[in-house]
Every structure is written in structure tokens, then in C-alpha cells.
Design a protein around this motif. Structure first.
Motif, mmCIF file in Angstrom:
data_model
loop_
_atom_site.group_PDB
_atom_site.id
_atom_site.type_symbol
_atom_site.label_atom_id
_atom_site.label_comp_id
_atom_site.label_asym_id
_atom_site.label_seq_id
_atom_site.Cartn_x
_atom_site.Cartn_y
_atom_site.Cartn_z
ATOM 1 N N ARG A 187 -7.544 -2.339 21.054
ATOM 2 C CA ARG A 187 -6.460 -1.584 20.422
ATOM 3 C C ARG A 187 -6.804 -0.117 20.591
ATOM 4 N NH1 ARG A 187 -4.946 0.572 15.218
ATOM 5 N NH2 ARG A 187 -2.719 0.242 14.899
ATOM 6 N N ALA A 188 -5.927 0.638 21.269
ATOM 7 C CA ALA A 188 -6.203 2.042 21.566
ATOM 8 C C ALA A 188 -5.099 2.912 21.013
ATOM 9 C CB ALA A 188 -6.327 2.246 23.073
ATOM 10 N N GLU A 189 -5.482 4.074 20.501
ATOM 11 C CA GLU A 189 -4.534 5.089 20.073
ATOM 12 C C GLU A 189 -4.643 6.246 21.055
ATOM 13 O OE1 GLU A 189 -5.000 6.228 15.998
ATOM 14 O OE2 GLU A 189 -5.005 4.154 15.305
ATOM 15 N N VAL A 190 -3.518 6.572 21.727
ATOM 16 C CA VAL A 190 -3.495 7.596 22.761
ATOM 17 C C VAL A 190 -2.695 8.780 22.248
ATOM 18 C CG1 VAL A 190 -2.880 8.095 25.144
ATOM 19 C CG2 VAL A 190 -3.611 5.801 24.514
ATOM 20 N N SER A 191 -3.264 9.980 22.342
ATOM 21 C CA SER A 191 -2.599 11.197 21.904
ATOM 22 C C SER A 191 -1.525 11.585 22.907
ATOM 23 C CB SER A 191 -3.615 12.328 21.766
ATOM 24 O OG SER A 191 -2.953 13.540 21.481
ATOM 25 N N ALA A 192 -0.409 12.085 22.407
ATOM 26 C CA ALA A 192 0.664 12.528 23.290
ATOM 27 C C ALA A 192 0.314 13.853 23.955
ATOM 28 C CB ALA A 192 1.975 12.673 22.504
ATOM 29 N N GLN A 193 -0.634 14.584 23.413
ATOM 30 C CA GLN A 193 -1.056 15.851 24.005
ATOM 31 C C GLN A 193 -2.223 15.581 24.942
ATOM 32 O OE1 GLN A 193 -2.400 18.806 21.272
ATOM 33 N NE2 GLN A 193 -2.682 20.344 22.850
ATOM 34 N N GLY A 194 -1.967 15.556 26.224
ATOM 35 C CA GLY A 194 -3.007 15.383 27.220
ATOM 36 C C GLY A 194 -3.358 13.947 27.530
ATOM 37 N N GLY A 195 -2.834 12.980 26.811
ATOM 38 C CA GLY A 195 -3.122 11.581 27.092
ATOM 39 C C GLY A 195 -4.544 11.176 26.760
ATOM 40 N N ASP A 196 -5.165 11.840 25.781
ATOM 41 C CA ASP A 196 -6.534 11.517 25.400
ATOM 42 C C ASP A 196 -6.562 10.270 24.533
ATOM 43 O OD1 ASP A 196 -7.460 13.780 26.686
ATOM 44 O OD2 ASP A 196 -7.285 15.015 24.890
ATOM 45 N N ILE A 197 -7.591 9.454 24.729
ATOM 46 C CA ILE A 197 -7.790 8.290 23.863
ATOM 47 C C ILE A 197 -8.467 8.786 22.599
ATOM 48 C CG2 ILE A 197 -8.946 6.079 23.601
ATOM 49 C CD1 ILE A 197 -8.638 5.689 26.600
ATOM 50 N N ALA A 235 -4.759 18.738 18.650
ATOM 51 C CA ALA A 235 -4.842 17.393 19.210
ATOM 52 C C ALA A 235 -4.713 16.346 18.110
ATOM 53 C CB ALA A 235 -6.159 17.212 19.955
ATOM 54 N N ALA A 236 -5.254 16.647 16.922
ATOM 55 C CA ALA A 236 -5.162 15.700 15.815
ATOM 56 C C ALA A 236 -3.734 15.625 15.275
ATOM 57 C CB ALA A 236 -6.125 16.092 14.705
ATOM 58 N N ALA A 237 -2.975 16.729 15.373
ATOM 59 C CA ALA A 237 -1.626 16.762 14.845
ATOM 60 C C ALA A 237 -0.605 16.180 15.830
ATOM 61 C CB ALA A 237 -1.231 18.193 14.503
ATOM 62 N N ALA A 238 -0.989 15.963 17.073
ATOM 63 C CA ALA A 238 -0.064 15.435 18.074
ATOM 64 C C ALA A 238 0.263 13.982 17.760
ATOM 65 C CB ALA A 238 -0.686 15.539 19.461
ATOM 66 N N PRO A 239 1.485 13.543 18.066
ATOM 67 C CA PRO A 239 1.833 12.140 17.815
ATOM 68 C C PRO A 239 0.990 11.201 18.676
ATOM 69 C CG PRO A 239 3.574 13.256 19.036
ATOM 70 C CD PRO A 239 2.586 14.295 18.643
ATOM 71 N N ARG A 240 0.739 10.018 18.159
ATOM 72 C CA ARG A 240 -0.098 9.039 18.847
ATOM 73 C C ARG A 240 0.700 7.792 19.190
ATOM 74 N NH1 ARG A 240 -5.545 9.114 15.100
ATOM 75 N NH2 ARG A 240 -6.019 11.311 15.391
ATOM 76 N N THR A 241 0.321 7.178 20.292
ATOM 77 C CA THR A 241 0.920 5.921 20.721
ATOM 78 C C THR A 241 -0.153 4.848 20.641
ATOM 79 O OG1 THR A 241 2.361 7.089 22.250
ATOM 80 C CG2 THR A 241 2.059 4.743 22.630
ATOM 81 N N VAL A 242 0.195 3.679 20.089
ATOM 82 C CA VAL A 242 -0.758 2.588 19.955
ATOM 83 C C VAL A 242 -0.527 1.600 21.096
ATOM 84 C CG1 VAL A 242 -1.534 0.696 18.486
ATOM 85 C CG2 VAL A 242 -0.854 2.864 17.466
ATOM 86 N N VAL A 243 -1.606 1.332 21.844
ATOM 87 C CA VAL A 243 -1.573 0.345 22.920
ATOM 88 C C VAL A 243 -2.470 -0.798 22.486
ATOM 89 C CG1 VAL A 243 -2.087 -0.088 25.343
ATOM 90 C CG2 VAL A 243 -1.260 2.156 24.629
ATOM 91 N N GLU A 244 -1.892 -2.011 22.411
ATOM 92 C CA GLU A 244 -2.657 -3.145 21.909
ATOM 93 C C GLU A 244 -2.590 -4.293 22.905
ATOM 94 O OE1 GLU A 244 -3.114 -5.635 17.749
ATOM 95 O OE2 GLU A 244 -1.871 -3.852 17.845
ATOM 96 N N THR A 245 -3.780 -4.803 23.269
ATOM 97 C CA THR A 245 -3.879 -5.969 24.137
ATOM 98 C C THR A 245 -4.687 -7.028 23.405
ATOM 99 O OG1 THR A 245 -5.914 -5.262 25.225
ATOM 100 C CG2 THR A 245 -3.849 -4.482 26.182
ATOM 101 N N ASP A 246 -4.972 -8.138 24.086
ATOM 102 C CA ASP A 246 -5.766 -9.178 23.448
ATOM 103 C C ASP A 246 -7.234 -8.783 23.315
ATOM 104 O OD1 ASP A 246 -6.096 -9.222 26.174
ATOM 105 O OD2 ASP A 246 -6.397 -11.388 26.281
ATOM 106 N N LEU A 247 -7.693 -7.783 24.078
ATOM 107 C CA LEU A 247 -9.086 -7.360 24.028
ATOM 108 C C LEU A 247 -9.326 -6.090 23.228
ATOM 109 C CD1 LEU A 247 -10.102 -7.993 27.739
ATOM 110 C CD2 LEU A 247 -10.528 -9.450 25.761
#
Length: 113
Positions: A84-94, A70-82
Motif C-alpha cells: 500500500r503506497a501513498e504517492v504525493s501529487a507534487q513530484g510523484g514522491d512516495i 510536499a506534506a500539504a500536497a494531495p496524496r494518491t493511495v495505490v494498493e495492491t495485494d503486496l
């Protein structure tokens, strides 16, 4: 005369209920039937089987291995005004969540993570 009407009403009502039940069974998605069949396959001793995830079938899963995958899976950064979240590509875990408008009490200038 009133008894005939009552009997005909009961037969008509029962027919409508049977038609509605058949229509519900006909339009039910097949995935719900598969889940119900999987739920009935519980062992007789009452133990609940736990699913195991393995990279290759037939190999046992090591608990620490899942965390490293899970740590080695690529991450996607989602950023809003409130936040900043990093979501794992494996399973969609925050993996990481930072609240931008709330400051951490232990750090001088850091946001609450």
C-alpha cells in the motif's frame, strides 16, 4: 585495377558514414540539444549549480518550506495485494509505503512501513 576498387570502396564507405551521421543529427529530438547546452553552462570554478524551487520567482527557498509544501500536497493511495503506497501529487514522491505480507519486528500486529 585492385587499387581503383579499394579507393572506390573507401569513398563509398565514407559517403555512407557521412549520410548516416547526417540522418542521426536530423532525427535527433531537440530536448537532447537543450540539455547538452545547459550542461555546458557550468561555472569556471568547477562548482555545480543547484536548482532552487520557489513558489514565486525571485524569492529565496527555505529548506523546511519544501518539506511542508510536499506534506500539504494531495496524496494518491495505490494498493495492491503486496503493498500500500501513498504517492504525493507534487513530484510523484512516495510518501509512505507499507508492505502487507511482512510484519514489523517492533510492533505486535503492524505491517512493515
Amino acid at each position: 585495377m585492385d587499387q581503383r576498387r579499394l579507393i572506390l570502396f573507401l569513398i563509398f564507405s565514407f559517403s555512407l558514414v557521412m549520410l548516416w551521421d547526417g540522418w542521426i543529427k536530423h532525427n535527433q529530438p531537440p530536448a537532447a540539444q537543450q540539455q547538452a547546452a545547459a550542461g555546458n553552462a557550468a561555472p569556471a570554478d568547477g562548482a555545480v549549480p543547484t536548482p532552487t524551487l520557489s513558489a514565486t520567482p525571485g524569492q529565496p527557498v527555505v529548506p523546511g518550506e519544501q518539506a511542508s509544501q510536499a506534506a500539504a500536497a494531495p496524496r494518491t493511495v495505490v494498493e495492491t495485494d503486496l503493498l500500500r503506497a501513498e504517492v504525493s501529487a507534487q513530484g510523484g514522491d512516495i510518501v509512505r509505503l507499507e508492505l502487507k505480507q511482512h510484519k514489523a519486528s517492533g510492533e505486535a500486529g503492524g505491517n512493515f512501513v
